[in-house]
Design a protein around this motif. Structure first.
Motif, short mmCIF file in Angstrom:
data_model
loop_
_atom_site.label_atom_id
_atom_site.label_comp_id
_atom_site.label_asym_id
_atom_site.label_seq_id
_atom_site.Cartn_x
_atom_site.Cartn_y
_atom_site.Cartn_z
N GLY A 169 -0.23 -7.62 -11.66
CA GLY A 169 1.05 -6.69 -11.51
C GLY A 169 1.78 -6.52 -10.47
N ALA A 170 2.28 -7.39 -9.20
CA ALA A 170 2.90 -7.51 -8.54
C ALA A 170 3.63 -8.91 -7.66
CB ALA A 170 2.09 -7.31 -6.86
N ARG A 171 2.57 -9.85 -7.87
CA ARG A 171 2.81 -11.33 -7.78
C ARG A 171 4.40 -11.51 -8.22
NH1 ARG A 171 1.67 -16.15 -9.37
NH2 ARG A 171 1.56 -18.01 -7.37
N GLY A 172 4.20 -11.05 -9.93
CA GLY A 172 5.73 -11.68 -10.74
C GLY A 172 6.83 -10.79 -10.43
N ILE A 173 6.58 -9.93 -9.58
CA ILE A 173 7.83 -8.95 -9.80
C ILE A 173 8.70 -9.62 -7.77
CG2 ILE A 173 8.00 -6.62 -8.25
CD1 ILE A 173 6.02 -5.23 -10.50
N ALA A 174 7.23 -9.64 -7.02
CA ALA A 174 7.86 -10.56 -5.61
C ALA A 174 7.74 -11.84 -6.19
CB ALA A 174 6.34 -10.65 -4.70
N LEU A 175 8.13 -12.55 -6.77
CA LEU A 175 8.21 -14.00 -7.16
C LEU A 175 9.86 -14.32 -8.16
CD1 LEU A 175 5.02 -15.81 -7.93
CD2 LEU A 175 6.43 -16.05 -5.13
N SER A 176 10.68 -12.42 -8.31
CA SER A 176 11.10 -12.88 -9.43
C SER A 176 12.21 -12.65 -8.21
CB SER A 176 11.21 -11.78 -10.39
OG SER A 176 10.72 -10.49 -9.41
N VAL A 177 12.09 -12.07 -7.16
CA VAL A 177 13.29 -11.96 -6.02
C VAL A 177 13.56 -13.32 -6.00
CG1 VAL A 177 13.31 -11.09 -3.78
CG2 VAL A 177 12.19 -10.01 -4.93
N VAL A 178 12.29 -13.89 -5.56
CA VAL A 178 13.09 -15.64 -5.56
C VAL A 178 13.89 -16.18 -5.75
CG1 VAL A 178 12.26 -18.37 -4.77
CG2 VAL A 178 10.58 -16.00 -4.31
N ASN A 179 14.06 -15.60 -7.59
CA ASN A 179 15.04 -16.26 -8.35
C ASN A 179 15.96 -15.86 -8.28
OD1 ASN A 179 12.74 -17.75 -9.50
ND2 ASN A 179 12.67 -17.48 -11.21
N TYR A 194 -3.62 1.89 0.85
CA TYR A 194 -4.14 0.32 0.87
C TYR A 194 -4.27 -0.14 -0.54
CZ TYR A 194 -9.43 -1.28 -0.39
OH TYR A 194 -10.13 -1.99 -1.08
N THR A 195 -3.31 0.37 -1.89
CA THR A 195 -2.88 -1.21 -2.64
C THR A 195 -1.73 -1.85 -2.12
OG1 THR A 195 -3.38 0.03 -3.92
CG2 THR A 195 -1.54 -1.27 -4.35
N MET A 196 -1.10 -1.46 -0.74
CA MET A 196 0.86 -1.72 -0.50
C MET A 196 0.24 -2.89 0.46
SD MET A 196 2.61 -0.83 -2.88
CE MET A 196 4.24 -1.05 -2.65
N ASN A 197 -0.25 -2.34 1.25
CA ASN A 197 -0.83 -3.42 2.06
C ASN A 197 -1.59 -4.66 2.23
OD1 ASN A 197 -0.21 -1.87 4.58
ND2 ASN A 197 -1.67 -0.78 5.15
N GLY A 198 -2.84 -3.79 0.90
CA GLY A 198 -3.38 -5.06 0.15
C GLY A 198 -2.21 -5.74 -0.70
N ILE A 199 -1.92 -5.51 -1.01
CA ILE A 199 -0.41 -6.64 -2.27
C ILE A 199 0.12 -7.35 -1.05
CG2 ILE A 199 -0.43 -5.58 -4.21
CD1 ILE A 199 1.94 -4.89 -3.80
N THR A 200 0.72 -7.19 -0.18
CA THR A 200 1.33 -7.85 0.79
C THR A 200 0.46 -8.65 2.23
OG1 THR A 200 2.57 -5.36 1.60
CG2 THR A 200 2.71 -7.24 3.31
N GLU A 201 -0.54 -8.39 1.78
CA GLU A 201 -1.98 -9.87 2.72
C GLU A 201 -2.32 -10.59 1.51
OE1 GLU A 201 -5.76 -7.88 3.42
OE2 GLU A 201 -4.25 -6.56 5.20
N GLN A 202 -2.11 -9.96 -0.07
CA GLN A 202 -2.45 -11.41 -0.95
C GLN A 202 -1.25 -12.43 -0.51
OE1 GLN A 202 -4.90 -12.01 -2.98
NE2 GLN A 202 -6.48 -9.98 -1.76
N SER A 203 0.35 -11.59 -1.09
CA SER A 203 1.24 -12.17 -1.08
C SER A 203 1.89 -13.28 -0.23
CB SER A 203 2.59 -11.31 -1.43
OG SER A 203 2.78 -11.10 0.06
N SER A 204 0.77 -13.08 0.86
CA SER A 204 1.53 -14.37 2.15
C SER A 204 -0.11 -14.88 2.31
CB SER A 204 1.26 -13.42 3.75
OG SER A 204 -0.32 -12.58 3.95
N LEU A 205 -0.59 -15.00 1.23
CA LEU A 205 -1.68 -16.32 1.45
C LEU A 205 -2.16 -17.57 0.90
CD1 LEU A 205 -5.01 -13.50 0.48
CD2 LEU A 205 -4.79 -14.66 2.71
#
Ligand SMILES: Nc1ncnc2c1ncn2[C@@H]1O[C@H](COP(=O)(O)OP(=O)(O)OP(=O)(O)O)[C@@H](O)[C@H]1O
Length: 129
Positions: free
Chosen positions: A90-100, A118-129
């Motif tokens: 759900g979030a990775r594609g959106i986050a990475l589209s910013v790079v594009n 819980y969700t927003m903190n969690g996806i922020t943590e995932q994106s920094s892994l």
């Protein structure tokens, strides 16, 4: 986070139905599991995820309300879905589209204690892994 691949962009466009160029807003719903306190009090969830895009609402408070209402969204995540799954799909594609160079934002909306932080903190943590 890394760069977005062509495959990921295609997957992202597919998730949005007709394609990212046409669809501007994607609505994802994440149900949260009952908390220990809610489970101990024998509470039941009024919301049930019946497939990847539909949730049913059973109004247990209103008498005579026997028919559940169904609501459809772009994607629905049931209570046992991990934050990793929500991030990856759900979030990775959106986050990475910013790079594009695509202006994008992700925001959480929901009643208190529904799991926004819980969700927003969690996806922020995932994106920094
Ligand atoms: N998917 C989940 N799995 C397990 N626990 C969850 C999940 N989502 C939320 N929780 C737990 O539910 C509680 C409420 O979540 P959270 O604080 O994220 O809600 P919120 O929507 O940000 O609330 P508020 O609007 O009051 O700030 C927290 O204890 C959190 O750990």
């Amino acid at each position: 986070m890394g760069a977005i691949s062509g495959e990921e962009l295609l997957k992202w466009e597919k998730m949005q139905g007709m394609g990212a160029r046409e669809e501007k807003i994607l609505v994802l719903v994440r149900l949260r599991p009952l908390s220990e306190r809610e489970a101990a009090a024998n509470e039941v969830a009024d919301w049930e995820c019946i497939n990847d895009t539909t949730i049913l609402y059973r109004n247990t408070l209103r008498e005579g309300s026997t028919f559940p209402s169904a609501y459809s969204f772009d994607r629905v995540y049931r209570g046992d879905c991990s934050t990793r799954e929500v991030y990856e799909e759900g979030a990775r594609g959106i986050a990475l589209s910013v790079v594009n160079g695509i202006n994008s934002s992700i925001f959480a909306y929901g009643q208190t204690s529904s799991g926004k932080t819980y969700t927003m903190n969690g996806i922020t943590e995932q994106s920094s892994l």
